[in-house]
Design a protein around this motif. Structure first.
Motif, PDB file in Angstrom:
ATOM      1  N   MET A  59      -6.364  -0.748 -10.381  1.00 40.35           N
ATOM      2  CA  MET A  59      -6.179  -1.923 -11.188  1.00 40.35           C
ATOM      3  C   MET A  59      -6.801  -1.755 -12.567  1.00 40.35           C
ATOM      4  SD  MET A  59      -6.382  -5.218  -8.701  1.00 40.35           S
ATOM      5  CE  MET A  59      -7.300  -4.811  -7.234  1.00 40.35           C
ATOM      6  N   GLY A  60      -7.411  -0.602 -12.798  1.00 42.04           N
ATOM      7  CA  GLY A  60      -8.067  -0.381 -14.063  1.00 42.04           C
ATOM      8  C   GLY A  60      -7.111   0.102 -15.135  1.00 42.04           C
ATOM      9  N   SER A  61      -7.673   0.406 -16.303  1.00 40.54           N
ATOM     10  CA  SER A  61      -6.854   0.834 -17.424  1.00 40.54           C
ATOM     11  C   SER A  61      -7.081   2.295 -17.768  1.00 40.54           C
ATOM     12  CB  SER A  61      -7.157  -0.046 -18.640  1.00 40.54           C
ATOM     13  OG  SER A  61      -8.531   0.063 -18.970  1.00 40.54           O
ATOM     14  N   GLY A  62      -7.768   3.034 -16.912  1.00 39.30           N
ATOM     15  CA  GLY A  62      -8.042   4.443 -17.158  1.00 39.30           C
ATOM     16  C   GLY A  62      -6.843   5.320 -16.855  1.00 39.30           C
ATOM     17  N   PRO A  63      -7.064   6.630 -16.822  1.00 36.24           N
ATOM     18  CA  PRO A  63      -5.950   7.544 -16.560  1.00 36.24           C
ATOM     19  C   PRO A  63      -5.388   7.358 -15.152  1.00 36.24           C
ATOM     20  CG  PRO A  63      -8.042   8.719 -16.487  1.00 36.24           C
ATOM     21  CD  PRO A  63      -8.339   7.312 -16.949  1.00 36.24           C
ATOM     22  N   HIS A  83      -7.171  -8.191  -1.806  1.00 38.25           N
ATOM     23  CA  HIS A  83      -7.526  -8.115  -3.221  1.00 38.25           C
ATOM     24  C   HIS A  83      -7.548  -6.663  -3.711  1.00 38.25           C
ATOM     25  CE1 HIS A  83      -9.612  -8.997  -6.986  1.00 38.25           C
ATOM     26  NE2 HIS A  83     -10.370  -7.956  -6.692  1.00 38.25           N
ATOM     27  N   ALA A  84      -8.229  -5.793  -2.961  1.00 40.89           N
ATOM     28  CA  ALA A  84      -8.370  -4.401  -3.386  1.00 40.89           C
ATOM     29  C   ALA A  84      -7.045  -3.645  -3.305  1.00 40.89           C
ATOM     30  CB  ALA A  84      -9.436  -3.695  -2.547  1.00 40.89           C
ATOM     31  N   THR A  85      -6.124  -4.106  -2.477  1.00 39.19           N
ATOM     32  CA  THR A  85      -4.805  -3.477  -2.393  1.00 39.19           C
ATOM     33  C   THR A  85      -3.960  -3.871  -3.595  1.00 39.19           C
ATOM     34  OG1 THR A  85      -4.860  -3.340   0.016  1.00 39.19           O
ATOM     35  CG2 THR A  85      -2.686  -3.305  -1.019  1.00 39.19           C
ATOM     36  N   GLY A  86      -4.054  -5.116  -4.028  1.00 35.25           N
ATOM     37  CA  GLY A  86      -3.287  -5.565  -5.186  1.00 35.25           C
ATOM     38  C   GLY A  86      -1.829  -5.798  -4.837  1.00 35.25           C
ATOM     39  N   SER A  87      -1.008  -5.700  -5.800  1.00 38.91           N
ATOM     40  CA  SER A  87      -1.177  -5.344  -7.191  1.00 38.91           C
ATOM     41  C   SER A  87      -1.916  -6.428  -7.974  1.00 38.91           C
ATOM     42  CB  SER A  87       0.180  -5.088  -7.849  1.00 38.91           C
ATOM     43  OG  SER A  87       0.878  -6.314  -8.061  1.00 38.91           O
ATOM     44  N   ALA A  88      -2.411  -6.061  -9.155  1.00 36.84           N
ATOM     45  CA  ALA A  88      -3.139  -7.022  -9.985  1.00 36.84           C
ATOM     46  C   ALA A  88      -2.245  -8.205 -10.330  1.00 36.84           C
ATOM     47  CB  ALA A  88      -3.643  -6.341 -11.252  1.00 36.84           C
ATOM     48  N   MET A  95      -2.867 -12.210  -9.344  1.00 33.23           N
ATOM     49  CA  MET A  95      -2.923 -13.295 -10.322  1.00 33.23           C
ATOM     50  C   MET A  95      -1.966 -14.424  -9.950  1.00 33.23           C
ATOM     51  SD  MET A  95      -3.376 -11.347 -14.013  1.00 33.23           S
ATOM     52  CE  MET A  95      -1.701 -11.729 -14.376  1.00 33.23           C
ATOM     53  N   VAL A  96      -0.750 -14.080  -9.551  1.00 33.30           N
ATOM     54  CA  VAL A  96       0.228 -15.106  -9.193  1.00 33.30           C
ATOM     55  C   VAL A  96      -0.238 -15.871  -7.957  1.00 33.30           C
ATOM     56  CG1 VAL A  96       2.599 -15.489  -8.385  1.00 33.30           C
ATOM     57  CG2 VAL A  96       2.163 -13.926 -10.282  1.00 33.30           C
ATOM     58  N   LEU A 136      -8.364 -18.769  -4.313  1.00 33.76           N
ATOM     59  CA  LEU A 136      -8.211 -17.460  -3.684  1.00 33.76           C
ATOM     60  C   LEU A 136      -9.060 -16.456  -4.451  1.00 33.76           C
ATOM     61  CD1 LEU A 136      -6.795 -15.406  -1.769  1.00 33.76           C
ATOM     62  CD2 LEU A 136      -5.000 -15.231  -3.518  1.00 33.76           C
ATOM     63  N   SER A 137      -9.826 -15.663  -3.718  1.00 28.51           N
ATOM     64  CA  SER A 137     -10.629 -14.601  -4.329  1.00 28.51           C
ATOM     65  C   SER A 137     -10.741 -13.455  -3.335  1.00 28.51           C
ATOM     66  CB  SER A 137     -12.035 -15.115  -4.676  1.00 28.51           C
ATOM     67  OG  SER A 137     -12.796 -15.309  -3.494  1.00 28.51           O
ATOM     68  N   TRP A 138     -11.502 -12.441  -3.692  1.00 29.36           N
ATOM     69  CA  TRP A 138     -11.729 -11.315  -2.781  1.00 29.36           C
ATOM     70  C   TRP A 138     -12.469 -11.766  -1.525  1.00 29.36           C
ATOM     71  CZ3 TRP A 138     -16.699 -10.216  -1.493  1.00 29.36           C
ATOM     72  CH2 TRP A 138     -17.694 -10.684  -2.344  1.00 29.36           C
TER      73      TRP A 138
END
Length: 181
Positions: A1-5, A103-108, A112-113, A125-127
């Protein structure tokens, strides 16, 4: 879910398998790998008990880079990835495992939806799970299925969670109608 490589799945999967084989019975593989995505930015693990998983990972040569609740981030050197790969270890409290896995599976985007949907229906709803916003009581969190049921959503397989547009349209339409009222 991050913005890294992001890395090809076939390069990351053996490292994830090494970790999960070592931690059998104490960990659930989540994130992009669980969703069967073609690329992965990190390895997400949710531990299923209060065991010393982080210590076990450190003994395998991983380095802790940040500690927080519920997630500890470690760095794993990887022979095929010059920069190595991050490993997030999620440690939910008892009764919240399913919500954390979801939550950790996602998708992000899906997370959000679903949060927005819950909010519009008096839920949070949260983790950690699903909580009634009025009473503050937790009403679901042990399994992904009970979280989805509490929200009134289908519990779709992880591989469909990267492509929510295929099944999410009725929920988005209802949210638009509710916002237009």
């Amino acid at each position: 879910m991050g913005s890294g490589p992001r890395f090809p799945r076939d390069l990351v999967e053996p490292a994830a398998t090494l970790l999960t084989d070592r931690l059998v019975g104490r960990v659930v593989l989540c994130g992009s790998l669980r969703r069967l995505a073609a690329t992965c930015g990190d390895i997400d693990l949710v531990i299923s008990d209060g065991s010393a998983v982080v210590s076990d990972l450190v003994s395998m040569g991983l380095t802790v880079t940040s500690v927080g609740e519920p997630r500890t981030r470690l760095h794993m050197e990887h022979p095929s990835l010059r920069c190595g790969i991050e490993v997030d270890v999620w440690a939910p409290r008892p009764g919240h495992l399913g919500a954390c896995v979801m939550h950790a599976t996602g998708s992000a985007r899906l997370n959000m939806v679903m949060r927005r949907w819950g909010f519009m229906h008096g839920l949070q709803l949260s983790w950690q799970g699903v909580r009634d916003r009025e009473t503050g009581l937790w009403i679901a969190g042990e399994t992904e299925e009970d979280c989805c049921e509490a929200l009134g959503w289908p519990c779709v397989p992880p591989e469909m969670r990267d492509r929510p547009d295929r099944w999410i349209v009725p929920y988005l339409e209802e949210m638009e109608r509710m916002e237009g009222v």
